[in-house]
Design a protein around this motif. Structure first.
Motif, mmCIF file in Angstrom:
data_model
loop_
_atom_site.group_PDB
_atom_site.id
_atom_site.type_symbol
_atom_site.label_atom_id
_atom_site.label_comp_id
_atom_site.label_asym_id
_atom_site.label_seq_id
_atom_site.Cartn_x
_atom_site.Cartn_y
_atom_site.Cartn_z
ATOM 1 N N ALA A 1 40.096 95.335 59.232
ATOM 2 C CA ALA A 1 40.325 96.653 59.852
ATOM 3 C C ALA A 1 41.518 96.634 60.803
ATOM 4 C CB ALA A 1 39.073 97.093 60.600
ATOM 5 N N ASN A 2 41.913 95.461 61.235
ATOM 6 C CA ASN A 2 43.032 95.326 62.171
ATOM 7 C C ASN A 2 44.310 94.895 61.452
ATOM 8 O OD1 ASN A 2 44.066 95.553 64.760
ATOM 9 N ND2 ASN A 2 43.811 93.375 65.170
ATOM 10 N N PHE A 3 44.483 95.321 60.205
ATOM 11 C CA PHE A 3 45.688 94.982 59.455
ATOM 12 C C PHE A 3 46.798 95.936 59.883
ATOM 13 C CE2 PHE A 3 48.190 94.756 55.380
ATOM 14 C CZ PHE A 3 48.609 93.455 55.566
ATOM 15 N N LYS A 4 47.486 95.546 60.968
ATOM 16 C CA LYS A 4 48.499 96.385 61.592
ATOM 17 C C LYS A 4 49.743 95.555 61.873
ATOM 18 C CE LYS A 4 45.090 99.244 63.907
ATOM 19 N NZ LYS A 4 44.618 99.793 65.168
ATOM 20 N N PHE A 5 50.880 96.239 61.871
ATOM 21 C CA PHE A 5 52.129 95.630 62.296
ATOM 22 C C PHE A 5 52.597 96.381 63.527
ATOM 23 C CE2 PHE A 5 56.844 95.330 62.102
ATOM 24 C CZ PHE A 5 56.931 93.978 62.376
ATOM 25 N N ARG A 6 52.636 95.669 64.637
ATOM 26 C CA ARG A 6 53.049 96.248 65.923
ATOM 27 C C ARG A 6 52.301 97.548 66.210
ATOM 28 N NH1 ARG A 6 59.427 94.632 66.603
ATOM 29 N NH2 ARG A 6 59.072 92.413 66.308
ATOM 30 N N ALA A 7 51.003 97.471 66.106
ATOM 31 C CA ALA A 7 50.062 98.557 66.424
ATOM 32 C C ALA A 7 50.068 99.703 65.411
ATOM 33 C CB ALA A 7 50.286 99.101 67.831
ATOM 34 N N LYS A 8 50.847 99.607 64.349
ATOM 35 C CA LYS A 8 50.841 100.638 63.312
ATOM 36 C C LYS A 8 50.006 100.153 62.132
ATOM 37 C CE LYS A 8 55.323 102.734 64.305
ATOM 38 N NZ LYS A 8 56.601 103.145 63.707
ATOM 39 N N GLN A 9 49.057 100.976 61.710
ATOM 40 C CA GLN A 9 48.186 100.647 60.587
ATOM 41 C C GLN A 9 49.013 100.476 59.311
ATOM 42 O OE1 GLN A 9 44.780 100.197 60.943
ATOM 43 N NE2 GLN A 9 44.871 99.403 58.871
ATOM 44 N N ILE A 10 48.626 99.521 58.485
ATOM 45 C CA ILE A 10 49.282 99.298 57.197
ATOM 46 C C ILE A 10 48.329 99.727 56.095
ATOM 47 C CG2 ILE A 10 50.232 97.585 55.621
ATOM 48 C CD1 ILE A 10 51.021 95.944 58.067
ATOM 49 N N THR A 11 48.845 100.548 55.177
ATOM 50 C CA THR A 11 48.038 101.017 54.057
ATOM 51 C C THR A 11 48.746 100.688 52.748
ATOM 52 O OG1 THR A 11 49.066 103.197 54.117
ATOM 53 C CG2 THR A 11 47.039 102.931 55.369
ATOM 54 N N PRO A 12 48.005 100.662 51.656
ATOM 55 C CA PRO A 12 48.632 100.399 50.356
ATOM 56 C C PRO A 12 49.557 101.534 49.937
ATOM 57 C CG PRO A 12 46.237 100.277 50.215
ATOM 58 C CD PRO A 12 46.571 100.814 51.562
ATOM 59 N N THR A 13 50.504 101.224 49.104
ATOM 60 C CA THR A 13 51.416 102.219 48.557
ATOM 61 C C THR A 13 50.662 103.073 47.542
ATOM 62 O OG1 THR A 13 53.097 100.527 48.680
ATOM 63 C CG2 THR A 13 53.678 102.511 47.483
ATOM 64 N N PRO A 14 50.815 104.390 47.602
ATOM 65 C CA PRO A 14 50.117 105.222 46.615
ATOM 66 C C PRO A 14 50.744 105.075 45.231
ATOM 67 C CG PRO A 14 51.489 106.578 48.033
ATOM 68 C CD PRO A 14 51.602 105.166 48.542
ATOM 69 N N LEU A 15 49.926 105.158 44.212
ATOM 70 C CA LEU A 15 50.392 105.123 42.826
ATOM 71 C C LEU A 15 49.801 106.339 42.141
ATOM 72 C CD1 LEU A 15 51.877 103.543 40.551
ATOM 73 C CD2 LEU A 15 49.686 102.468 40.060
ATOM 74 N N ASP A 16 50.656 107.243 41.701
ATOM 75 C CA ASP A 16 50.213 108.493 41.090
ATOM 76 C C ASP A 16 49.222 109.234 41.984
ATOM 77 O OD1 ASP A 16 51.792 108.040 38.841
ATOM 78 O OD2 ASP A 16 50.190 106.957 37.811
ATOM 79 N N GLY A 17 49.505 109.232 43.277
ATOM 80 C CA GLY A 17 48.669 109.954 44.216
ATOM 81 C C GLY A 17 47.425 109.211 44.672
#
Length: 168
Positions: free
Chosen positions: A39-55
């Motif tokens: 849940a703490n997968f962040k870079f410099r306090a910004k959350q990181i999410t997967p890249t969307p693929l076809d929405g």
């Protein structure tokens, strides 16, 4: 297979002698530990999410991007890449900024949009993030071992010379 979860930076994951099924199971265990269940997968306090693929935003898409390489730009076909896969556990290490020496962290404007790079000069490893506008969030686009023409030309050090004054 769980022994790969004990590997530390800059060891390589031991996956070369595994069947594709066992290899993917082992890699998925590392991925889930470091990214999916973190849940703490962040870079410099910004959350990181997967890249969307076809929405669709899925962890499966991100897992594919971190363990495969595009072999045909037109069809977007991908195939397993041992060099990316062996270094899968390096993503979290670099995102957490545990290595301070010989690492370039910068943002640049590119034709496809803004990008933030984390480039480990010693290990020739790069993580590519896309900052999202008006949000404290990044897409994790890719992470890979730099080799071939990109390595010889020192592509990421050249990009660093035209970096923005602040990190996006």
């Amino acid at each position: 297979m769980p022994f790969n979860q004990l590997k530390k930076y800059n060891d390589l994951l031991d996956i070369t002698g595994m069947s594709p099924h066992n290899r993917n199971t082992s890699l998925r265990g590392v991925f889930d530990r470091d990214i999916t269940n973190n849940a703490n997968f962040k870079f410099r306090a910004k959350q990181i999410t997967p890249t969307p693929l076809d929405g669709l935003i899925t962890m499966d898409t991100l897992f594919r991007h971190l363990t495969t390489v595009t072999i045909d730009e037109k069809t977007k076909a991908r195939e397993y890449d041992v060099h990316r896969s062996q270094r899968l556990h390096w993503v979290k290490y670099h995102i957490d900024e545990k290595k301070n020496d010989n690492v370039l962290v910068y943002s640049i404007k590119e034709p496809k949009g803004n990008r933030t790079y984390i480039y480990d000069k010693n290990e020739k490893y790069v993580i590519v993030l896309e900052p999202l506008r008006n949000k404290d969030e990044y897409y994790l686009l890719s992470a890979y071992y730099v080799r071939g023409k990109d390595e010889k030309r020192s592509k990421f050090e050249k990009k660093y010379k035209r970096r923005l004054t602040e990190l996006l």
